[in-house]
Design a protein around this motif. Structure first.
Motif, PDB file in Angstrom:
ATOM      1  N   ARG A  59      84.934  21.210 -23.522  1.00 39.46           N
ATOM      2  CA  ARG A  59      85.190  21.240 -24.964  1.00 39.46           C
ATOM      3  C   ARG A  59      85.178  19.809 -25.508  1.00 39.46           C
ATOM      4  N   GLY A  60      84.624  19.634 -26.680  1.00 38.96           N
ATOM      5  CA  GLY A  60      84.540  18.312 -27.266  1.00 38.96           C
ATOM      6  C   GLY A  60      83.241  17.604 -26.956  1.00 38.96           C
ATOM      7  N   PHE A  61      82.473  18.125 -26.002  1.00 44.01           N
ATOM      8  CA  PHE A  61      81.154  17.551 -25.726  1.00 44.01           C
ATOM      9  C   PHE A  61      80.133  18.124 -26.703  1.00 44.01           C
ATOM     10  N   ASP A  62      79.029  17.396 -26.848  1.00 49.87           N
ATOM     11  CA  ASP A  62      77.966  17.823 -27.749  1.00 49.87           C
ATOM     12  C   ASP A  62      76.851  18.552 -27.020  1.00 49.87           C
ATOM     13  N   ALA A  63      76.886  18.540 -25.707  1.00 54.08           N
ATOM     14  CA  ALA A  63      75.920  19.295 -24.907  1.00 54.08           C
ATOM     15  C   ALA A  63      76.449  19.405 -23.487  1.00 54.08           C
ATOM     16  N   VAL A  64      76.025  20.457 -22.815  1.00 56.23           N
ATOM     17  CA  VAL A  64      76.389  20.708 -21.417  1.00 56.23           C
ATOM     18  C   VAL A  64      75.100  20.918 -20.642  1.00 56.23           C
ATOM     19  N   TRP A  65      74.942  20.166 -19.563  1.00 57.73           N
ATOM     20  CA  TRP A  65      73.787  20.329 -18.683  1.00 57.73           C
ATOM     21  C   TRP A  65      74.321  20.652 -17.286  1.00 57.73           C
ATOM     22  N   ARG A  83      80.257  29.442 -19.762  1.00 56.00           N
ATOM     23  CA  ARG A  83      80.863  30.363 -20.729  1.00 56.00           C
ATOM     24  C   ARG A  83      81.343  29.612 -21.965  1.00 56.00           C
ATOM     25  N   THR A  84      81.977  28.471 -21.779  1.00 57.10           N
ATOM     26  CA  THR A  84      82.445  27.685 -22.920  1.00 57.10           C
ATOM     27  C   THR A  84      81.281  27.263 -23.802  1.00 57.10           C
ATOM     28  N   ALA A  85      80.205  26.767 -23.196  1.00 56.49           N
ATOM     29  CA  ALA A  85      79.032  26.359 -23.977  1.00 56.49           C
ATOM     30  C   ALA A  85      78.440  27.539 -24.729  1.00 56.49           C
ATOM     31  N   ARG A  86      78.374  28.679 -24.069  1.00 65.02           N
ATOM     32  CA  ARG A  86      77.789  29.873 -24.709  1.00 65.02           C
ATOM     33  C   ARG A  86      78.664  30.365 -25.858  1.00 65.02           C
ATOM     34  N   GLU A  87      79.960  30.479 -25.621  1.00 63.15           N
ATOM     35  CA  GLU A  87      80.844  31.057 -26.627  1.00 63.15           C
ATOM     36  C   GLU A  87      81.105  30.113 -27.801  1.00 63.15           C
ATOM     37  N   GLU A  88      81.080  28.809 -27.554  1.00 58.35           N
ATOM     38  CA  GLU A  88      81.444  27.853 -28.595  1.00 58.35           C
ATOM     39  C   GLU A  88      80.242  27.174 -29.237  1.00 58.35           C
ATOM     40  N   GLY A  89      79.041  27.637 -28.912  1.00 59.42           N
ATOM     41  CA  GLY A  89      77.853  27.112 -29.569  1.00 59.42           C
ATOM     42  C   GLY A  89      77.522  25.678 -29.213  1.00 59.42           C
ATOM     43  N   ALA A 197      64.980  31.363 -19.267  1.00 53.66           N
ATOM     44  CA  ALA A 197      65.825  32.268 -20.054  1.00 53.66           C
ATOM     45  C   ALA A 197      66.404  31.502 -21.229  1.00 53.66           C
ATOM     46  N   GLU A 198      66.653  32.223 -22.325  1.00 57.18           N
ATOM     47  CA  GLU A 198      67.277  31.613 -23.484  1.00 57.18           C
ATOM     48  C   GLU A 198      68.099  32.654 -24.220  1.00 57.18           C
ATOM     49  N   LEU A 199      68.926  32.189 -25.150  1.00 55.52           N
ATOM     50  CA  LEU A 199      69.846  33.076 -25.843  1.00 55.52           C
ATOM     51  C   LEU A 199      69.633  32.965 -27.349  1.00 55.52           C
ATOM     52  N   PRO A 200      68.919  33.914 -27.951  1.00 51.36           N
ATOM     53  CA  PRO A 200      68.720  33.887 -29.406  1.00 51.36           C
ATOM     54  C   PRO A 200      70.061  33.915 -30.140  1.00 51.36           C
ATOM     55  N   GLY A 201      70.107  33.210 -31.265  1.00 52.61           N
ATOM     56  CA  GLY A 201      71.330  33.161 -32.055  1.00 52.61           C
ATOM     57  C   GLY A 201      72.259  32.024 -31.680  1.00 52.61           C
ATOM     58  N   HIS A 202      72.051  31.434 -30.514  1.00 51.70           N
ATOM     59  CA  HIS A 202      72.826  30.266 -30.087  1.00 51.70           C
ATOM     60  C   HIS A 202      72.097  29.017 -30.589  1.00 51.70           C
ATOM     61  N   PRO A 203      72.818  27.956 -30.970  1.00 50.64           N
ATOM     62  CA  PRO A 203      72.139  26.747 -31.455  1.00 50.64           C
ATOM     63  C   PRO A 203      71.105  26.194 -30.479  1.00 50.64           C
ATOM     64  N   PHE A 204      71.402  26.206 -29.185  1.00 51.75           N
ATOM     65  CA  PHE A 204      70.449  25.759 -28.168  1.00 51.75           C
ATOM     66  C   PHE A 204      70.984  26.193 -26.812  1.00 51.75           C
ATOM     67  N   PHE A 205      70.366  27.204 -26.234  1.00 54.71           N
ATOM     68  CA  PHE A 205      70.796  27.698 -24.926  1.00 54.71           C
ATOM     69  C   PHE A 205      69.534  28.012 -24.145  1.00 54.71           C
ATOM     70  N   VAL A 233      72.547  15.466 -30.345  1.00 53.33           N
ATOM     71  CA  VAL A 233      72.836  14.540 -31.437  1.00 53.33           C
ATOM     72  C   VAL A 233      72.980  15.299 -32.756  1.00 53.33           C
ATOM     73  N   GLY A 234      72.255  16.411 -32.898  1.00 54.22           N
ATOM     74  CA  GLY A 234      72.454  17.252 -34.081  1.00 54.22           C
ATOM     75  C   GLY A 234      73.844  17.843 -34.122  1.00 54.22           C
ATOM     76  N   HIS A 235      74.316  18.286 -32.970  1.00 52.47           N
ATOM     77  CA  HIS A 235      75.671  18.831 -32.862  1.00 52.47           C
ATOM     78  C   HIS A 235      76.703  17.761 -33.214  1.00 52.47           C
ATOM     79  N   ALA A 236      76.495  16.549 -32.699  1.00 55.06           N
ATOM     80  CA  ALA A 236      77.417  15.449 -32.989  1.00 55.06           C
ATOM     81  C   ALA A 236      77.414  15.114 -34.474  1.00 55.06           C
ATOM     82  N   ALA A 237      76.242  15.127 -35.086  1.00 60.24           N
ATOM     83  CA  ALA A 237      76.138  14.803 -36.511  1.00 60.24           C
ATOM     84  C   ALA A 237      76.848  15.853 -37.358  1.00 60.24           C
TER      85      ALA A 237
END
Length: 244
Positions: A59-65, A83-89, A197-205, A233-237
């Motif tokens: 939590r608090g990160f702008d991306a998870v790899w 799960r955190t990345a998926r649920e919290e966008g 694989a990707e997840l439609p509706g998520h900002p970037f998954f 960087v978009g998430h951070a902005a």
């Protein structure tokens, strides 16, 4: 010109860092190249899989790899970070082991397939989602065909790409159930096996069974990695804008 601060983001690198894992040793060069070539500055922190078990680990990160290097010391920690990345966008990229565990998390937490397992982690399980590939892809290059209009196609900029693999496990069963619950498989090899694989509706998954971090010599980051950096960087902005 966009200032440097507006193009800086915090990146969680989830995995058990090792000098013996090629993808791990490639990361510093990729980060330098993103900063120098694309002006995408990622402030990266390694989070060992056991530390990722904490609820607030990413939590608090702008991306998870989630990087390769399985079996991870803590499957639970890796699944928690996903799960955190998926649920919290939070923008997410999973490569190789990260791809496998992204599917595993989705199957268990979204589809209700609580008993499915990864054969590398639990070889005695009764129901494998991720099982040994009939032909190991370790050290293999292969064509991946990408669905038009997908996040993967937008990131890579093509409907065909040649990618490198270093894995011996992949998805087989329950793919229709994953699709029915919203996960989209947008990249397949020439035999029709799922590779993206990707997840439609998520900002970037986005998740790939291949390893884009090993593309070239690292001086030109793979388009998927640039796309993750741009999403970060978009998430951070956006966060900065909400605080303003």
């Amino acid at each position: 010109m966009t200032n440097t601060a507006a193009r800086t983001a915090r990146l969680a690198l989830v995995g058990d860092r090792s000098p013996n894992v090629a993808s791990h040793t490639r990361v510093p060069r990729l980060l330098d190249a993103l900063a120098e070539r694309d002006r995408l500055v990622l402030d990266a922190y390694w989070i060992p899989s056991q530390d990722a078990e904490a609820d607030d680990a990413v939590r608090g990160f702008d991306a998870v790899w989630v990087l390769p290097g399985s079996p991870y010391r803590s499957e639970t920690g890796v699944l928690s970070a996903i799960r955190t990345a998926r649920e919290e966008g939070i923008p997410f990229l999973g490569t190789c082991g990260g791809f496998q565990h992204a599917l595993l998390e989705y199957a268990r937490d979204v589809c209700g397939l609580t008993r499915v397992a990864h054969a590398e982690n639990d070889p005695d399980a009764d129901d494998f989602l991720i099982e040994p590939l009939a032909c190991s892809l370790v050290g293999h290059e292969a064509v991946v065909r990408i669905e038009p209009g997908s996040l993967a196609q937008a990131a890579i900029g093509s409907e065909r790409t040649v990618e490198r693999y270093f894995c011996a496990y992949g998805p087989s069963r329950h793919l229709d159930t994953l699709r029915a619950h919203g996960l989209r498989f947008t990249g397949h090899d020439e035999d029709g096996h799922v590779r993206i694989a990707e997840l439609p509706g998520h900002p970037f998954f986005l998740a790939s069974l291949f390893q884009p971090e090993l593309s070239g010599d690292g001086s030109r980051p793979h388009p998927m990695i640039r796309a993750l950096a741009g999403a970060a960087v978009g998430h951070a902005a956006r966060k900065a804008g909400m605080r303003a």
